[in-house]
Write a protein that holds these residues in place. Structure first.
Motif, mmCIF file in Angstrom:
data_model
loop_
_atom_site.group_PDB
_atom_site.id
_atom_site.type_symbol
_atom_site.label_atom_id
_atom_site.label_comp_id
_atom_site.label_asym_id
_atom_site.label_seq_id
_atom_site.Cartn_x
_atom_site.Cartn_y
_atom_site.Cartn_z
ATOM 1 N N LEU A 100 -2.841 1.823 -4.627
ATOM 2 C CA LEU A 100 -2.426 3.202 -4.856
ATOM 3 C C LEU A 100 -3.452 4.142 -4.246
ATOM 4 C CD1 LEU A 100 -1.702 2.542 -8.613
ATOM 5 C CD2 LEU A 100 0.061 2.837 -6.866
ATOM 6 N N ILE A 101 -3.022 4.918 -3.247
ATOM 7 C CA ILE A 101 -3.937 5.820 -2.534
ATOM 8 C C ILE A 101 -3.498 7.258 -2.719
ATOM 9 C CG2 ILE A 101 -4.858 6.474 -0.270
ATOM 10 C CD1 ILE A 101 -4.451 3.630 0.675
ATOM 11 N N ALA A 102 -4.425 8.111 -3.110
ATOM 12 C CA ALA A 102 -4.217 9.558 -3.195
ATOM 13 C C ALA A 102 -5.579 10.196 -3.448
ATOM 14 C CB ALA A 102 -3.217 9.922 -4.295
ATOM 15 N N ARG A 103 -5.589 11.514 -3.531
ATOM 16 C CA ARG A 103 -6.852 12.203 -3.784
ATOM 17 C C ARG A 103 -7.150 12.378 -5.264
ATOM 18 N NH1 ARG A 103 -6.134 17.767 -1.089
ATOM 19 N NH2 ARG A 103 -4.067 17.433 -2.004
ATOM 20 N N VAL B 155 0.857 -1.189 0.000
ATOM 21 C CA VAL B 155 0.000 0.000 0.000
ATOM 22 C C VAL B 155 0.891 1.236 0.000
ATOM 23 C CG1 VAL B 155 -1.775 1.302 1.222
ATOM 24 C CG2 VAL B 155 -1.834 -1.205 1.242
ATOM 25 N N ILE B 156 0.602 2.171 -0.903
ATOM 26 C CA ILE B 156 1.380 3.411 -0.986
ATOM 27 C C ILE B 156 0.419 4.585 -0.942
ATOM 28 C CG2 ILE B 156 3.028 4.752 -2.335
ATOM 29 C CD1 ILE B 156 3.667 2.113 -3.866
ATOM 30 N N ILE C 169 3.402 1.932 3.011
ATOM 31 C CA ILE C 169 4.305 3.081 2.881
ATOM 32 C C ILE C 169 3.505 4.373 2.975
ATOM 33 C CG2 ILE C 169 5.933 4.272 1.371
ATOM 34 C CD1 ILE C 169 6.560 1.479 0.154
ATOM 35 N N ASN C 170 3.773 5.153 4.011
ATOM 36 C CA ASN C 170 3.127 6.458 4.181
ATOM 37 C C ASN C 170 3.964 7.528 3.491
ATOM 38 O OD1 ASN C 170 0.793 5.889 5.885
ATOM 39 N ND2 ASN C 170 2.272 5.328 7.449
ATOM 40 N N CYS C 171 3.388 8.146 2.455
ATOM 41 C CA CYS C 171 4.151 9.117 1.668
ATOM 42 C C CYS C 171 3.359 10.384 1.376
ATOM 43 C CB CYS C 171 4.603 8.454 0.362
ATOM 44 S SG CYS C 171 5.832 9.385 -0.575
ATOM 45 N N ALA D 208 -11.261 2.338 4.604
ATOM 46 C CA ALA D 208 -12.007 1.793 3.469
ATOM 47 C C ALA D 208 -11.064 1.377 2.341
ATOM 48 C CB ALA D 208 -13.025 2.818 2.969
ATOM 49 N N ALA D 209 -10.030 2.177 2.099
ATOM 50 C CA ALA D 209 -9.057 1.836 1.059
ATOM 51 C C ALA D 209 -8.304 0.556 1.408
ATOM 52 C CB ALA D 209 -8.083 2.997 0.857
ATOM 53 N N ALA D 210 -7.926 0.422 2.678
ATOM 54 C CA ALA D 210 -7.225 -0.786 3.103
ATOM 55 C C ALA D 210 -8.120 -2.019 2.988
ATOM 56 C CB ALA D 210 -6.735 -0.626 4.539
ATOM 57 N N ASP D 211 -9.373 -1.885 3.361
ATOM 58 C CA ASP D 211 -10.317 -3.001 3.224
ATOM 59 C C ASP D 211 -10.427 -3.434 1.765
ATOM 60 O OD1 ASP D 211 -10.897 -3.187 5.905
ATOM 61 O OD2 ASP D 211 -12.714 -1.962 5.793
ATOM 62 N N ALA D 212 -10.536 -2.460 0.873
ATOM 63 C CA ALA D 212 -10.644 -2.780 -0.553
ATOM 64 C C ALA D 212 -9.380 -3.474 -1.046
ATOM 65 C CB ALA D 212 -10.896 -1.505 -1.361
ATOM 66 N N GLY D 213 -8.227 -3.012 -0.579
ATOM 67 C CA GLY D 213 -6.971 -3.623 -0.984
ATOM 68 C C GLY D 213 -6.853 -5.065 -0.538
ATOM 69 N N GLU D 214 -7.252 -5.350 0.706
ATOM 70 C CA GLU D 214 -7.138 -6.721 1.200
ATOM 71 C C GLU D 214 -8.198 -7.634 0.584
ATOM 72 O OE1 GLU D 214 -6.528 -7.101 5.443
ATOM 73 O OE2 GLU D 214 -4.392 -6.803 4.980
ATOM 74 N N ARG D 215 -9.351 -7.096 0.240
ATOM 75 C CA ARG D 215 -10.343 -7.916 -0.460
ATOM 76 C C ARG D 215 -9.823 -8.323 -1.839
ATOM 77 N NH1 ARG D 215 -14.085 -4.163 1.622
ATOM 78 N NH2 ARG D 215 -14.163 -3.096 -0.395
ATOM 79 N N ALA D 216 -9.113 -7.413 -2.467
ATOM 80 C CA ALA D 216 -8.612 -7.680 -3.818
ATOM 81 C C ALA D 216 -7.351 -8.523 -3.823
ATOM 82 C CB ALA D 216 -8.368 -6.359 -4.547
#
Length: 343
Positions: A36-39, A11-12, A89-91, A73-81
């Motif tokens: 991939l997480i961002a706005r 996760v980034i 990684i917190n950036c 919510a993003a982490a949940d989606a990532g682990e489901r996938a």
């Protein structure tokens, strides 16, 4: 019979541009499954295409890391996938370039919520999943400015100091538990990212990173190495990062006066200030085709390599070379004194 290793799930945050974007490319080249997480949707979609083209499997999650619920919510989606997260990684960050008294309370809060509390939210979310499994690594993308503040970036410097503080506290808690979850910090030098063109700035001229400047790929290689070797408390990426930290420890008052004299001009170019919208409260890549990539406008000034970073990735080789060099020097010195026969 050989067994194909399972790809890492990574996760980034802040993955749409700059250092986060360069990190995503490296993990894509490894064949990793990358959340991939961002706005900004445009930057995320472009990052996803790059990850896929390099052999990885991307998942785009539009989220504001200042909002703990969106991060969850993003982490949940990532682990489901993709299954359990191996590396987080917190950036993600934002900033304001201005003297402290010209930054509003709302702006200061926003920088703090993204650049500090965004890391707290990401770390909490990662630990919620990693601790029960007793597995995983968290990398905080820090900055030399988290140990040595400079003028015109008080909100950012304060947030990066806070990241160091809470991460150190967390590390001791993990040690107390005997947990195999690891957390480390990769401290960054000045990096050529798009932030200097979209940051909120009240400076008379266009902001720039304090030279010498490194390319995002240098930073990304350091972060990935830290994730692969999380036993160290922190990594210093770039010789200037290490030099800045040691100068602050050895002569902080002298460095204060030096930065007071040079810190304003060294953070500005001769160009006019950015004329577009800043990304402080809203992403600036919302329009179609407005992807900003990993690099900023300082390619002609930025270094693509860092000797210090290379040495940090190969400490055993460095130690061996230093030992041999020391032995050779000692032998030569003793030979000159007539104590060791030559030949």
């Amino acid at each position: 019979m050989s067994v194909t290793p399972t790809p890492q799930t990574v996760v980034i945050t802040g993955a749409s541009a700059g250092i986060g974007r360069a990190i995503a490319r490296l993990y894509g080249a490894r064949g990793a499954r990358v959340v991939l997480i961002a706005r900004g949707r445009a930057g995320l979609d472009a990052a996803a295409r790059e990850v896929a083209s390099l052999g990885g499997t991307p998942l785009v999650q539009v989220a504001d890391t200042a909002d703990a619920g969106q991060v969850e919510a993003a982490a949940d989606a990532g682990e489901r996938a993709f299954g359990p997260v191996d590396v987080w990684i917190n950036c993600a960050f934002t900033s304001v370039f201005a003297p402290f008294d010209e930054i509003t309370a709302e702006e200061y809060d926003r920088v703090t919520h993204v650049t500090y509390l965004g890391f707290v939210n990401g770390t909490r979310t990662a630990l919620k999943r990693m601790l029960p499994r007793d597995h995983g690594t968290i990398v905080q993308v820090g900055s030399a400015l988290g140990e040595r503040s400079i003028p015109l970036q008080s909100a950012y410097c304060g947030a990066k100091h806070a990241v160091n503080g809470f991460t150190s506290s967390l590390r001791t808690e993990l040690l107390h538990r005997g947990s195999r979850v690891r957390v480390t910090v990769a401290q960054m030098p000045a990096v050529n990212t798009p932030q200097f063109s979209w940051v909120l700035s009240r400076l008379p001229r266009h902001p720039q990173p304090v030279p010498p400047i490194y390319q995002p790929e240098v930073a990304a290689r350091g972060v990935v190495h830290a994730a692969d070797h999380p036993g160290r408390k922190q990594y210093y990426i770039g010789a200037t990062t290490l030099a800045t930290i040691w100068a602050n420890r050895l002569a902080p008052a002298l460095l204060d006066r030096y930065l007071a004299r040079t810190g304003f001009d060294s953070q500005q170019t001769d160009l006019r200030p950015p004329s577009g919208e800043s990304n402080l409260f809203e992403p600036v890549d919302g329009a179609e085709g407005s992807d900003h990539g990993a690099h900023g406008i300082f390619d002609d000034m930025a270094h693509a390599r860092s000797l210090e970073a290379v040495l940090a990735r190969h400490p055993a080789a460095v130690a061996g070379a230093l030992t041999l060099a020391f032995a050779a020097t000692a032998k030569a010195a003793l030979s000159r004194r007539g104590r060791v026969p030559c030949g």
